[in-house]
Design a protein around this motif. Structure first.
Motif, PDB file in Angstrom:
ATOM      1  N   MET A 146     -11.851  -2.477   5.517  1.00  0.00           N
ATOM      2  CA  MET A 146     -12.898  -1.726   4.804  1.00  0.00           C
ATOM      3  C   MET A 146     -13.194  -0.435   5.562  1.00  0.00           C
ATOM      4  O   MET A 146     -13.105  -0.401   6.795  1.00  0.00           O
ATOM      5  CB  MET A 146     -14.195  -2.546   4.734  1.00  0.00           C
ATOM      6  CG  MET A 146     -14.101  -3.884   4.026  1.00  0.00           C
ATOM      7  SD  MET A 146     -13.679  -3.801   2.264  1.00  0.00           S
ATOM      8  CE  MET A 146     -15.106  -2.965   1.552  1.00  0.00           C
ATOM      9  N   ASP A 189      -8.832  -8.258   6.019  1.00  0.00           N
ATOM     10  CA  ASP A 189      -9.646  -7.390   5.168  1.00  0.00           C
ATOM     11  C   ASP A 189      -9.845  -6.067   5.877  1.00  0.00           C
ATOM     12  O   ASP A 189     -10.204  -6.037   7.056  1.00  0.00           O
ATOM     13  CB  ASP A 189     -11.017  -8.028   4.902  1.00  0.00           C
ATOM     14  CG  ASP A 189     -10.931  -9.195   3.944  1.00  0.00           C
ATOM     15  OD1 ASP A 189     -10.173  -9.090   2.964  1.00  0.00           O
ATOM     16  OD2 ASP A 189     -11.621 -10.196   4.171  1.00  0.00           O
ATOM     17  N   GLN A 204     -15.199  -0.203  -1.645  1.00  0.00           N
ATOM     18  CA  GLN A 204     -13.888  -0.743  -1.992  1.00  0.00           C
ATOM     19  C   GLN A 204     -12.979  -0.688  -0.782  1.00  0.00           C
ATOM     20  O   GLN A 204     -12.910   0.326  -0.083  1.00  0.00           O
ATOM     21  CB  GLN A 204     -13.280   0.066  -3.143  1.00  0.00           C
ATOM     22  CG  GLN A 204     -11.915  -0.474  -3.552  1.00  0.00           C
ATOM     23  CD  GLN A 204     -11.350   0.200  -4.782  1.00  0.00           C
ATOM     24  OE1 GLN A 204     -12.036   0.910  -5.495  1.00  0.00           O
ATOM     25  NE2 GLN A 204     -10.075  -0.043  -5.043  1.00  0.00           N
ATOM     26  N   GLY A 205     -12.284  -1.779  -0.547  1.00  0.00           N
ATOM     27  CA  GLY A 205     -11.349  -1.810   0.560  1.00  0.00           C
ATOM     28  C   GLY A 205     -10.085  -2.542   0.177  1.00  0.00           C
ATOM     29  O   GLY A 205      -9.823  -2.786  -1.001  1.00  0.00           O
ATOM     30  N   LYS A 206      -9.323  -2.909   1.174  1.00  0.00           N
ATOM     31  CA  LYS A 206      -8.037  -3.548   0.950  1.00  0.00           C
ATOM     32  C   LYS A 206      -8.029  -4.962   1.512  1.00  0.00           C
ATOM     33  O   LYS A 206      -8.709  -5.250   2.493  1.00  0.00           O
ATOM     34  CB  LYS A 206      -6.918  -2.740   1.642  1.00  0.00           C
ATOM     35  CG  LYS A 206      -6.574  -1.462   0.931  1.00  0.00           C
ATOM     36  CD  LYS A 206      -5.591  -0.644   1.715  1.00  0.00           C
ATOM     37  CE  LYS A 206      -6.270   0.085   2.861  1.00  0.00           C
ATOM     38  NZ  LYS A 206      -5.401   1.052   3.549  1.00  0.00           N
ATOM     39  N   GLN A 211      -0.693  -7.434  -1.112  1.00  0.00           N
ATOM     40  CA  GLN A 211      -1.814  -6.524  -0.912  1.00  0.00           C
ATOM     41  C   GLN A 211      -2.675  -6.483  -2.160  1.00  0.00           C
ATOM     42  O   GLN A 211      -2.170  -6.381  -3.271  1.00  0.00           O
ATOM     43  CB  GLN A 211      -1.294  -5.115  -0.592  1.00  0.00           C
ATOM     44  CG  GLN A 211      -2.439  -4.134  -0.348  1.00  0.00           C
ATOM     45  CD  GLN A 211      -1.975  -2.776   0.115  1.00  0.00           C
ATOM     46  OE1 GLN A 211      -0.832  -2.595   0.508  1.00  0.00           O
ATOM     47  NE2 GLN A 211      -2.874  -1.809   0.075  1.00  0.00           N
ATOM     48  N   GLY A 212      -3.971  -6.566  -1.959  1.00  0.00           N
ATOM     49  CA  GLY A 212      -4.900  -6.490  -3.077  1.00  0.00           C
ATOM     50  C   GLY A 212      -6.108  -5.667  -2.728  1.00  0.00           C
ATOM     51  O   GLY A 212      -6.111  -4.944  -1.734  1.00  0.00           O
ATOM     52  N   LYS A 213      -7.134  -5.807  -3.542  1.00  0.00           N
ATOM     53  CA  LYS A 213      -8.343  -5.012  -3.367  1.00  0.00           C
ATOM     54  C   LYS A 213      -9.525  -5.914  -3.063  1.00  0.00           C
ATOM     55  O   LYS A 213      -9.585  -7.054  -3.492  1.00  0.00           O
ATOM     56  CB  LYS A 213      -8.650  -4.235  -4.655  1.00  0.00           C
ATOM     57  CG  LYS A 213      -7.729  -3.057  -4.862  1.00  0.00           C
ATOM     58  CD  LYS A 213      -7.951  -2.397  -6.202  1.00  0.00           C
ATOM     59  CE  LYS A 213      -7.304  -3.177  -7.319  1.00  0.00           C
ATOM     60  NZ  LYS A 213      -7.394  -2.515  -8.621  1.00  0.00           N
ATOM     61  N   ARG A 214     -10.445  -5.377  -2.288  1.00  0.00           N
ATOM     62  CA  ARG A 214     -11.668  -6.094  -1.962  1.00  0.00           C
ATOM     63  C   ARG A 214     -12.839  -5.185  -2.314  1.00  0.00           C
ATOM     64  O   ARG A 214     -12.899  -4.040  -1.874  1.00  0.00           O
ATOM     65  CB  ARG A 214     -11.678  -6.411  -0.465  1.00  0.00           C
ATOM     66  CG  ARG A 214     -12.960  -7.028   0.063  1.00  0.00           C
ATOM     67  CD  ARG A 214     -12.889  -7.108   1.585  1.00  0.00           C
ATOM     68  NE  ARG A 214     -14.189  -7.317   2.172  1.00  0.00           N
ATOM     69  CZ  ARG A 214     -14.669  -8.494   2.553  1.00  0.00           C
ATOM     70  NH1 ARG A 214     -13.942  -9.565   2.436  1.00  0.00           N
ATOM     71  NH2 ARG A 214     -15.874  -8.590   3.059  1.00  0.00           N
ATOM     72  N   PHE A 215     -13.749  -5.692  -3.123  1.00  0.00           N
ATOM     73  CA  PHE A 215     -14.944  -4.932  -3.484  1.00  0.00           C
ATOM     74  C   PHE A 215     -16.157  -5.620  -2.880  1.00  0.00           C
ATOM     75  O   PHE A 215     -16.308  -6.843  -3.012  1.00  0.00           O
ATOM     76  CB  PHE A 215     -15.128  -4.883  -5.009  1.00  0.00           C
ATOM     77  CG  PHE A 215     -14.036  -4.158  -5.740  1.00  0.00           C
ATOM     78  CD1 PHE A 215     -14.109  -2.787  -5.955  1.00  0.00           C
ATOM     79  CD2 PHE A 215     -12.928  -4.842  -6.205  1.00  0.00           C
ATOM     80  CE1 PHE A 215     -13.098  -2.125  -6.629  1.00  0.00           C
ATOM     81  CE2 PHE A 215     -11.912  -4.176  -6.887  1.00  0.00           C
ATOM     82  CZ  PHE A 215     -12.006  -2.817  -7.097  1.00  0.00           C
ATOM     83  N   GLU A 216     -16.989  -4.853  -2.205  1.00  0.00           N
ATOM     84  CA  GLU A 216     -18.259  -5.385  -1.697  1.00  0.00           C
ATOM     85  C   GLU A 216     -19.377  -4.813  -2.552  1.00  0.00           C
ATOM     86  O   GLU A 216     -19.572  -3.592  -2.590  1.00  0.00           O
ATOM     87  CB  GLU A 216     -18.456  -4.982  -0.228  1.00  0.00           C
ATOM     88  CG  GLU A 216     -17.461  -5.650   0.708  1.00  0.00           C
ATOM     89  CD  GLU A 216     -17.675  -5.280   2.169  1.00  0.00           C
ATOM     90  OE1 GLU A 216     -17.005  -5.870   3.027  1.00  0.00           O
ATOM     91  OE2 GLU A 216     -18.527  -4.401   2.446  1.00  0.00           O
TER      92      GLU A 216
END
Lengths: 87, 87
Positions: free
Chosen positions: B11, B9, B41-43, A41-46
């Motif tokens: 969000m 993903d 920010q999401g996962k 599990q990680g992080k996603r930034f938009e």
């Protein structure tokens, strides 16, 4: 002003233990979902970028990711421009 | 056994307030990074799938994402097979 979206994905380095991912992985087995051997599990930034997403803008975002969004001691990150396909 | 990677993903939906993303966005301004108008920010989950990633496997992963990885009341998710390019 045109706005483009750049995505920064931040994941723990492969050699770093990921307890969150392990918890998900074990829960999947308990819930009866098999066939998944590992979860991380990680992080996603938009990021919504004002103006053109040129090398200069990507360079700045790379710097943001490196200094601020990721802890580069334990995390890897990738920067990519998201195409116009709404997901 | 061949192992493929599927990325989920997650969000927050666009209409849901994202305090984490806002905190990042404001911090960027304070730190002197401009040109970023918004951050969300999401996962990101990386699932290692045993065996072939066919429609059946993707269907199961869709179900996992829907019932377990995302809270579909407030979050959207996407499922995609990651290509072999190590990032």
């Amino acid at each position: 002003m045109p706005v483009a979206r750049v995505v920064v994905d931040v994941m723990l380095k492969p050699e770093i233990l990921d307890p969150q991912g392990q918890a998900v992985s074990r829960a999947l087995v308990r819930l009866g979902f098999d066939g998944i051997s590992d979860v991380r599990q990680g992080k996603r930034f938009e990021l919504e970028v004002e103006g053109p997403v040129d090398d200069d803008a990507l360079g700045r975002i790379h710097k943001i990711a490196e200094s601020f969004l990721a802890n580069t001691v334990i995390e890897d990150f990738t920067v990519r421009v998201e195409n116009g396909d709404a997901s």
